[in-house]
Design a protein around this motif. Structure first.
Motif, mmCIF file in Angstrom:
data_model
loop_
_atom_site.group_PDB
_atom_site.id
_atom_site.type_symbol
_atom_site.label_atom_id
_atom_site.label_comp_id
_atom_site.label_asym_id
_atom_site.label_seq_id
_atom_site.Cartn_x
_atom_site.Cartn_y
_atom_site.Cartn_z
ATOM 1 N N GLY A 47 -71.198 -44.689 -61.021
ATOM 2 C CA GLY A 47 -72.257 -45.655 -61.316
ATOM 3 C C GLY A 47 -71.882 -47.088 -60.996
ATOM 4 N N ASN A 48 -70.804 -47.271 -60.235
ATOM 5 C CA ASN A 48 -70.356 -48.628 -59.907
ATOM 6 C C ASN A 48 -71.060 -49.136 -58.646
ATOM 7 N N ILE A 49 -71.425 -50.414 -58.675
ATOM 8 C CA ILE A 49 -71.990 -51.050 -57.492
ATOM 9 C C ILE A 49 -71.215 -52.330 -57.207
ATOM 10 N N THR A 50 -71.154 -52.683 -55.944
ATOM 11 C CA THR A 50 -70.541 -53.936 -55.507
ATOM 12 C C THR A 50 -71.320 -54.432 -54.296
ATOM 13 N N VAL A 51 -71.707 -55.715 -54.333
ATOM 14 C CA VAL A 51 -72.477 -56.262 -53.232
ATOM 15 C C VAL A 51 -72.113 -57.726 -53.048
ATOM 16 N N ASP A 52 -72.025 -58.140 -51.811
ATOM 17 C CA ASP A 52 -71.718 -59.531 -51.468
ATOM 18 C C ASP A 52 -73.032 -60.251 -51.189
ATOM 19 N N LEU A 53 -73.404 -61.232 -52.028
ATOM 20 C CA LEU A 53 -74.713 -61.889 -51.945
ATOM 21 C C LEU A 53 -74.581 -63.366 -51.597
ATOM 22 N N THR A 54 -75.608 -63.882 -50.932
ATOM 23 C CA THR A 54 -75.678 -65.314 -50.642
ATOM 24 C C THR A 54 -76.040 -66.068 -51.918
ATOM 25 N N PRO A 55 -75.317 -67.108 -52.269
ATOM 26 C CA PRO A 55 -75.621 -67.857 -53.489
ATOM 27 C C PRO A 55 -77.035 -68.430 -53.461
ATOM 28 N N GLY A 56 -77.615 -68.538 -54.653
ATOM 29 C CA GLY A 56 -78.951 -69.109 -54.784
ATOM 30 C C GLY A 56 -79.909 -68.157 -55.458
ATOM 31 N N PRO A 57 -81.208 -68.458 -55.450
ATOM 32 C CA PRO A 57 -82.219 -67.606 -56.088
ATOM 33 C C PRO A 57 -82.268 -66.238 -55.430
ATOM 34 N N VAL A 74 -77.687 -66.402 -58.139
ATOM 35 C CA VAL A 74 -76.340 -66.019 -57.728
ATOM 36 C C VAL A 74 -75.489 -67.284 -57.633
ATOM 37 N N PRO A 75 -74.396 -67.356 -58.384
ATOM 38 C CA PRO A 75 -73.567 -68.574 -58.341
ATOM 39 C C PRO A 75 -72.880 -68.742 -56.997
ATOM 40 N N ALA A 76 -72.430 -69.968 -56.748
ATOM 41 C CA ALA A 76 -71.807 -70.270 -55.458
ATOM 42 C C ALA A 76 -70.428 -69.648 -55.318
ATOM 43 N N THR A 77 -69.733 -69.443 -56.428
ATOM 44 C CA THR A 77 -68.379 -68.885 -56.383
ATOM 45 C C THR A 77 -68.195 -67.892 -57.525
ATOM 46 N N GLY A 78 -67.090 -67.195 -57.483
ATOM 47 C CA GLY A 78 -66.747 -66.278 -58.569
ATOM 48 C C GLY A 78 -67.120 -64.840 -58.261
ATOM 49 N N SER A 84 -74.376 -60.124 -66.304
ATOM 50 C CA SER A 84 -74.330 -61.533 -66.723
ATOM 51 C C SER A 84 -75.445 -62.340 -66.062
ATOM 52 N N LEU A 85 -75.761 -62.023 -64.823
ATOM 53 C CA LEU A 85 -76.843 -62.726 -64.131
ATOM 54 C C LEU A 85 -78.203 -62.352 -64.719
ATOM 55 N N ILE A 86 -78.360 -61.076 -65.073
ATOM 56 C CA ILE A 86 -79.621 -60.645 -65.669
ATOM 57 C C ILE A 86 -79.784 -61.235 -67.063
ATOM 58 N N SER A 87 -78.712 -61.262 -67.835
ATOM 59 C CA SER A 87 -78.781 -61.822 -69.188
ATOM 60 C C SER A 87 -79.165 -63.294 -69.147
ATOM 61 N N ALA A 88 -78.590 -64.036 -68.190
ATOM 62 C CA ALA A 88 -78.921 -65.453 -68.062
ATOM 63 C C ALA A 88 -80.388 -65.633 -67.697
ATOM 64 N N ALA A 89 -80.899 -64.758 -66.839
ATOM 65 C CA ALA A 89 -82.296 -64.873 -66.419
ATOM 66 C C ALA A 89 -83.252 -64.495 -67.543
ATOM 67 N N LEU A 90 -82.856 -63.555 -68.405
ATOM 68 C CA LEU A 90 -83.736 -63.094 -69.467
ATOM 69 C C LEU A 90 -83.775 -64.021 -70.663
ATOM 70 N N LEU A 91 -82.961 -65.089 -70.662
ATOM 71 C CA LEU A 91 -83.040 -66.058 -71.758
ATOM 72 C C LEU A 91 -84.428 -66.678 -71.796
ATOM 73 N N ILE A 92 -84.951 -67.019 -70.631
ATOM 74 C CA ILE A 92 -86.334 -67.482 -70.505
ATOM 75 C C ILE A 92 -86.916 -66.793 -69.269
ATOM 76 N N PRO A 93 -87.427 -65.592 -69.426
ATOM 77 C CA PRO A 93 -87.979 -64.874 -68.271
ATOM 78 C C PRO A 93 -89.200 -65.573 -67.703
ATOM 79 N N PRO A 94 -89.548 -65.290 -66.424
ATOM 80 C CA PRO A 94 -90.658 -65.983 -65.764
ATOM 81 C C PRO A 94 -91.998 -65.858 -66.479
ATOM 82 N N ASP A 95 -92.215 -64.753 -67.228
ATOM 83 C CA ASP A 95 -93.513 -64.555 -67.876
ATOM 84 C C ASP A 95 -93.523 -65.021 -69.333
ATOM 85 N N SER A 96 -92.579 -65.909 -69.688
ATOM 86 C CA SER A 96 -92.520 -66.413 -71.057
ATOM 87 C C SER A 96 -93.754 -67.244 -71.376
ATOM 88 N N PRO A 97 -94.219 -67.202 -72.653
ATOM 89 C CA PRO A 97 -95.366 -68.035 -73.044
ATOM 90 C C PRO A 97 -95.052 -69.517 -72.868
#
Length: 203
Positions: A47-57, A74-78, A84-97
């Motif tokens: 169930g492991n995934i690894t992907v190299d992504l371009t930083p940004g939205p 996606v952060p610029a480094t690290g 962790s990226l999903i948790s940060a996004a779900l703090l205020i999801p796009p459909d929040s009141p």
């Protein structure tokens, strides 16, 4: 590029066999253009995934998910985990009141006050009042005695330059200035002559 990895299992802790999809809206970077095309990432047997992504939205989509796309940054480094990226996004999801968003912004400024006057309403009101209280010199309309005297003097000088006729004219006659400088009242001429006409007697 930033390497994002994680382990994906279902609620029964069974390793996921479903692919995870990553994409982005059309945007540019220092290296070029990021096209809005989905990239499939298949987990291994554990169930492991690894992907190299371009930083940004970016957007992430799980196979079989009904919630739609999750928007992440996606952060610029690290080497962040996907969770962790999903948790940060779900703090205020796009459909929040709207109320939740306003409360979050208000709390942010409480914890991070703006230095100086900033947009403080008290300071804004004070500035408006200061402008409104400014005193401007009034414009007094005075009688220009000197100007009137100058105009009268000019009129008198012009009148003095026109010789007065020796006798009064009759109604309908005009004042003629002859070449010798003399003036006299004459009937309106019908042809040419050596006189200059400077006025007329009103009826």
């Amino acid at each position: 590029m930033t390497v994002v990895s994680d382990n994906i299992r279902n609620i029964a802790k069974v390793p996921s066999g479903s692919s995870v999809w990553f994409s982005s809206d059309l945007r540019t970077t220092d290296a070029g253009i990021v096209e809005p095309k989905w990239q499939e990432v298949k987990p291994d047997a554990s169930g492991n995934i690894t992907v190299d992504l371009t930083p940004g939205p970016a957007k992430v989509r799980f196979g079989g998910a009904l919630a739609g796309d999750l928007h992440i940054i996606v952060p610029a480094t690290g080497t962040p985990t996907l969770r962790s990226l999903i948790s940060a996004a779900l703090l205020i999801p796009p459909d929040s009141p709207v109320e939740l968003l306003l409360a979050a912004v208000e709390q942010y400024f409480v914890e991070n006050p703006v230095e100086g006057e900033g947009l403080d309403q008290t300071a804004v009101d004070a500035r408006v009042k200061a402008v409104g209280d400014q005193n401007y010199a009034s414009i007094d309309l005075v009688d220009d005695v000197a100007g009137k005297a100058d105009a009268q003097a000019t009129a008198d000088a012009l009148a003095a330059r026109v010789p007065k006729p020796s006798a009064a004219g009759s109604s309908g006659q005009v004042l003629a200035l002859a070449s010798n400088g003399a003036t006299q009242w004459i009937d309106p001429p019908t042809g040419g002559g050596g006189s200059v006409y400077v006025g007329a007697v009103e009826e």
